[in-house]
Design a protein around this motif. Sequence first.
Motif, PDB file in Angstrom:
ATOM      1  N   ALA A   1       0.881  -1.117  -0.541  1.00 18.53           N
ATOM      2  CA  ALA A   1       0.080   0.409  -0.175  1.00 18.53           C
ATOM      3  C   ALA A   1       0.985   1.061  -0.381  1.00 18.53           C
ATOM      4  O   ALA A   1      -0.105   2.504  -0.386  1.00 18.53           O
ATOM      5  CB  ALA A   1      -1.037  -0.053   1.031  1.00 18.53           C
ATOM      6  N   THR A   2       2.397   1.240   0.278  1.00 14.40           N
ATOM      7  CA  THR A   2       2.865   2.515   0.373  1.00 14.40           C
ATOM      8  C   THR A   2       4.260   2.513  -0.533  1.00 14.40           C
ATOM      9  O   THR A   2       4.986   3.033  -0.251  1.00 14.40           O
ATOM     10  CB  THR A   2       3.315   2.939   1.903  1.00 14.40           C
ATOM     11  N   GLU A   3       4.300   1.395  -1.705  1.00 10.24           N
ATOM     12  CA  GLU A   3       5.134   1.035  -2.080  1.00 10.24           C
ATOM     13  C   GLU A   3       5.609   2.520  -3.303  1.00 10.24           C
ATOM     14  O   GLU A   3       4.351   2.832  -4.085  1.00 10.24           O
ATOM     15  CB  GLU A   3       5.130   0.078  -2.903  1.00 10.24           C
ATOM     16  N   GLY A   4       6.601   2.814  -3.369  1.00 13.80           N
ATOM     17  CA  GLY A   4       6.835   4.510  -4.504  1.00 13.80           C
ATOM     18  C   GLY A   4       6.539   5.263  -3.485  1.00 13.80           C
ATOM     19  O   GLY A   4       5.799   6.163  -4.680  1.00 13.80           O
ATOM     20  N   LEU A   5       5.868   5.803  -2.524  1.00 16.44           N
ATOM     21  CA  LEU A   5       5.162   7.143  -2.167  1.00 16.44           C
ATOM     22  C   LEU A   5       6.131   8.045  -1.308  1.00 16.44           C
ATOM     23  O   LEU A   5       7.302   7.168  -1.112  1.00 16.44           O
ATOM     24  CB  LEU A   5       4.036   6.721  -1.449  1.00 16.44           C
ATOM     25  N   ALA A   6       6.081   9.490  -1.726  1.00 17.06           N
ATOM     26  CA  ALA A   6       6.947  10.235  -0.962  1.00 17.06           C
ATOM     27  C   ALA A   6       6.447   9.410   1.051  1.00 17.06           C
ATOM     28  O   ALA A   6       5.805   8.881   1.227  1.00 17.06           O
ATOM     29  CB  ALA A   6       6.390  11.541  -1.167  1.00 17.06           C
ATOM     30  N   PRO A   7       7.817   9.824   1.435  1.00 20.43           N
ATOM     31  CA  PRO A   7       8.482   9.665   3.042  1.00 20.43           C
ATOM     32  C   PRO A   7       7.012   9.861   3.731  1.00 20.43           C
ATOM     33  O   PRO A   7       5.761   9.657   4.432  1.00 20.43           O
ATOM     34  CB  PRO A   7       9.162  10.246   3.200  1.00 20.43           C
ATOM     35  N   VAL A   8       6.625  11.421   3.529  1.00 23.93           N
ATOM     36  CA  VAL A   8       4.998  12.043   4.146  1.00 23.93           C
ATOM     37  C   VAL A   8       3.744  11.366   3.457  1.00 23.93           C
ATOM     38  O   VAL A   8       3.465  11.023   4.164  1.00 23.93           O
ATOM     39  CB  VAL A   8       5.479  13.488   3.514  1.00 23.93           C
ATOM     40  N   VAL A   9       3.931  10.667   2.598  1.00 28.41           N
ATOM     41  CA  VAL A   9       2.412  10.350   2.046  1.00 28.41           C
ATOM     42  C   VAL A   9       2.611   8.895   2.695  1.00 28.41           C
ATOM     43  O   VAL A   9       1.367   8.126   3.122  1.00 28.41           O
ATOM     44  CB  VAL A   9       2.331   9.855   0.877  1.00 28.41           C
TER      45      VAL A   9
END
Length: 229
Positions: free
Chosen positions: A157-165
């Motif tokens: 669910a968090t693959e490839g997203l910016a750290p804050v997101v």
Amino acid sequence: MSLLALKQITASYGASQALFGVDLTIEEGQVLALMGRNGMGKSTTIKVICRLLQHSEGSVEFAGKDIGGLPAHKAARLGLGLVPEGRRCFTNLSVYENLYASARPGLWDFDKVHALFPRLAERHDQLAGSLSGGEQQMLAIGRALMTNPRLLILDEATEGLAPVVRQEIWAAISTLKKSGDLSILVVDKTLSELRQIADQVVVLERGVSVWSGTIDALSGDIRDRYLGV
């Protein structure tokens, strides 16, 4: 009675066998992390659970019912909510239309999804294809919640997203866990975040369940052997 139980699942893509013996159990209200290196069968296991891939041996039980013979749409109606890898929002539909398309009666409605992800309320009429990657992931999760599932399945669910997101997504998952309304199956590699939410862990290696236990019991040897790069 377990909400979900997989017993000795084997599955193949044509002549290529991908799963050789997967076992996992999820209880009501539990969060289970499915872990393993890339290509070890995690996404294939999810496809079997959601009836997107037929298994060849073993059993899949959901809410006490053998769902091995069900098509994907009928399994989903029993309470399986999938957030697939790659999000797969309906890019030519608005945020509202994406959520409305999957809505079923239950606790989760527009107000609750907007409370979890306020940005979706702000982008209510915006086309999904024009959203950022993080916003599309929020929409994918919101869309799955609108089906009012008993089990929410999150594939990377968090693959490839910016750290804050990523932090926003993990905070939302933590909120879902605390609500106690859902069981959650999450595929991810990030031990620090999983440690905050996971009750149990199942580790896959080459299509086989090789370890299960609490995340605190994941010793350095297990991590190095099955999860290290």
